[in-house]
Design a protein around this motif. Structure first.
Motif, short mmCIF file in Angstrom:
data_model
loop_
_atom_site.label_atom_id
_atom_site.label_comp_id
_atom_site.label_asym_id
_atom_site.label_seq_id
_atom_site.Cartn_x
_atom_site.Cartn_y
_atom_site.Cartn_z
N MET A 100 0.81 -1.22 0.00
CA MET A 100 0.00 0.00 0.00
C MET A 100 0.85 1.28 0.00
SD MET A 100 -3.02 0.79 2.75
CE MET A 100 -3.67 -0.85 2.59
N THR A 101 2.06 1.22 0.53
CA THR A 101 2.84 2.46 0.69
C THR A 101 3.19 3.16 -0.62
OG1 THR A 101 4.91 1.22 0.93
CG2 THR A 101 3.78 1.83 2.95
N PRO A 102 3.44 2.45 -1.73
CA PRO A 102 3.71 3.19 -2.97
C PRO A 102 2.52 4.06 -3.41
CG PRO A 102 4.48 0.94 -3.21
CD PRO A 102 3.71 1.01 -1.91
N GLU A 103 1.31 3.65 -3.05
CA GLU A 103 0.13 4.45 -3.36
C GLU A 103 0.07 5.71 -2.49
OE1 GLU A 103 -3.69 2.23 -3.75
OE2 GLU A 103 -2.45 0.51 -3.19
N LEU A 104 0.61 5.61 -1.28
CA LEU A 104 0.55 6.73 -0.33
C LEU A 104 1.61 7.80 -0.58
CD1 LEU A 104 -0.20 4.68 2.87
CD2 LEU A 104 -1.63 6.52 1.97
N TRP A 105 2.79 7.40 -1.07
CA TRP A 105 3.89 8.35 -1.23
C TRP A 105 3.52 9.59 -2.05
CZ3 TRP A 105 7.66 9.39 1.74
CH2 TRP A 105 8.28 8.41 2.49
N PRO A 106 2.82 9.45 -3.18
CA PRO A 106 2.48 10.68 -3.92
C PRO A 106 1.65 11.67 -3.09
CG PRO A 106 2.08 8.75 -5.29
CD PRO A 106 2.41 8.24 -3.91
N TYR A 107 0.76 11.14 -2.27
CA TYR A 107 -0.03 12.02 -1.41
C TYR A 107 0.84 12.64 -0.32
CZ TYR A 107 -4.19 9.98 -3.54
OH TYR A 107 -5.15 9.58 -4.44
N TRP A 108 1.72 11.86 0.27
CA TRP A 108 2.60 12.38 1.32
C TRP A 108 3.47 13.51 0.77
CZ3 TRP A 108 4.19 6.85 3.15
CH2 TRP A 108 3.17 6.32 3.94
N LYS A 109 3.93 13.32 -0.46
CA LYS A 109 4.74 14.39 -1.07
C LYS A 109 3.88 15.61 -1.41
CE LYS A 109 8.41 11.47 -2.75
NZ LYS A 109 9.10 10.81 -3.79
N LYS A 110 2.74 15.36 -2.00
CA LYS A 110 1.85 16.45 -2.39
C LYS A 110 1.46 17.32 -1.20
CE LYS A 110 -2.72 17.16 -4.54
NZ LYS A 110 -3.85 16.46 -5.16
N TYR A 111 1.17 16.67 -0.09
CA TYR A 111 0.72 17.40 1.10
C TYR A 111 1.84 17.63 2.11
CZ TYR A 111 -3.77 16.41 -0.98
OH TYR A 111 -4.82 16.33 -1.87
N GLU A 112 3.08 17.32 1.68
CA GLU A 112 4.28 17.55 2.48
C GLU A 112 4.17 16.92 3.87
OE1 GLU A 112 5.48 21.68 2.39
OE2 GLU A 112 5.06 21.81 0.25
N ILE A 113 3.79 15.67 3.87
CA ILE A 113 3.65 14.93 5.13
C ILE A 113 4.96 14.16 5.33
CG2 ILE A 113 2.38 13.11 6.32
CD1 ILE A 113 -0.06 13.96 4.54
N ASP A 114 5.62 14.44 6.45
CA ASP A 114 6.88 13.76 6.76
C ASP A 114 6.59 12.39 7.36
OD1 ASP A 114 8.54 15.81 5.92
OD2 ASP A 114 8.55 16.78 7.88
N VAL A 115 7.05 11.37 6.69
CA VAL A 115 6.91 10.01 7.18
C VAL A 115 8.30 9.40 7.15
CG1 VAL A 115 5.76 7.79 6.87
CG2 VAL A 115 4.61 9.88 6.16
N LEU A 116 8.90 9.27 8.32
CA LEU A 116 10.27 8.78 8.39
C LEU A 116 10.36 7.32 8.84
CD1 LEU A 116 11.99 11.90 9.96
CD2 LEU A 116 11.96 11.19 7.57
N TYR A 117 9.32 6.84 9.47
CA TYR A 117 9.33 5.44 9.86
C TYR A 117 7.92 4.89 9.79
CZ TYR A 117 7.55 6.64 14.55
OH TYR A 117 6.79 7.09 15.59
N ALA A 118 7.86 3.60 9.57
CA ALA A 118 6.59 2.89 9.54
C ALA A 118 6.77 1.64 10.39
CB ALA A 118 6.19 2.55 8.12
#
Length: 186
Positions: A100-118
């Motif tokens: 699922m994470t590859p689907e989320l990365w574009p949104y995290w970048k678009k909305y500048e959400i810092d995700v450093l660990y999962a």
């Protein structure tokens, strides 16, 4: 120095101080305006993320799965059930999250959400470690780093976990593992 010279000097000093104060105040005002503009920009990103139904649907699915993984890990740990069918199901849950994470990365970048660990990466590495499968635990560390999650938690780097798995497993690290570990020293 005569009275007039002293008076002119005093007036110039006061004038210079007033100019310096005005420049400081102007600079402070500009900094405040920049700060407020940044706050407004970030708020607009948050509002846009909240309004993005596709992102919210995916985020909710991801968060629900993340919560299930955390709950399942707690049960595995409490029951010491790492080498059971439940442990195998846990691995499948984590793989589903990773997909699922590859689907989320574009949104995290678009909305500048810092995700450093999962945490699912860390938890899966821990399950493999408890199973004594240090090689697969190390591979999960590599995958976490390559998938964009360089941390093992809020502070620890995933490279630290990787090096522990190599040491505990007493195996020769792959070239990719060696490269990741060497980056610490750059």
């Amino acid at each position: 120095m005569g009275f007039m010279d002293s008076l002119k000097s005093g007036i110039k000093k006061v004038s210079d101080e007033a100019k310096a104060k005005a420049e400081r105040e102007k600079a402070e005002k500009e900094e405040r305006e920049k700060y407020l503009a940044e706050i407004n920009r970030q708020q607009a990103l948050c509002d846009a993320a909240r309004a993005d139904q596709a992102y919210q649907k995916l985020r909710k699915r991801s968060e629900n799965l993340h919560t299930k993984i955390e709950d399942a890990y707690t049960v595995l740990r409490n029951m010491d059930a790492y080498n059971t069918e439940s442990g195998d199901k846990f691995i499948s849950m984590c793989e589903k999250y990773f997909a699922m994470t590859p689907e989320l990365w574009p949104y995290w970048k678009k909305y500048e959400i810092d995700v450093l660990y999962a945490m699912p990466y860390t938890r899966l590495s821990m399950v493999y470690e408890k199973r004594g499968d240090y090689y697969n635990a190390a591979l999960i560390c590599v995958r976490s780093i390559n998938d964009g999650f360089p941390y093992d938690g809020p502070a620890a780097r995933m490279q630290n976990r990787l090096s522990r798995m190599i040491k505990k497993g007493k195996f020769e690290p792959t070239e990719e593992m060696q490269k990741i570990l060497s980056e610490i020293f750059e």
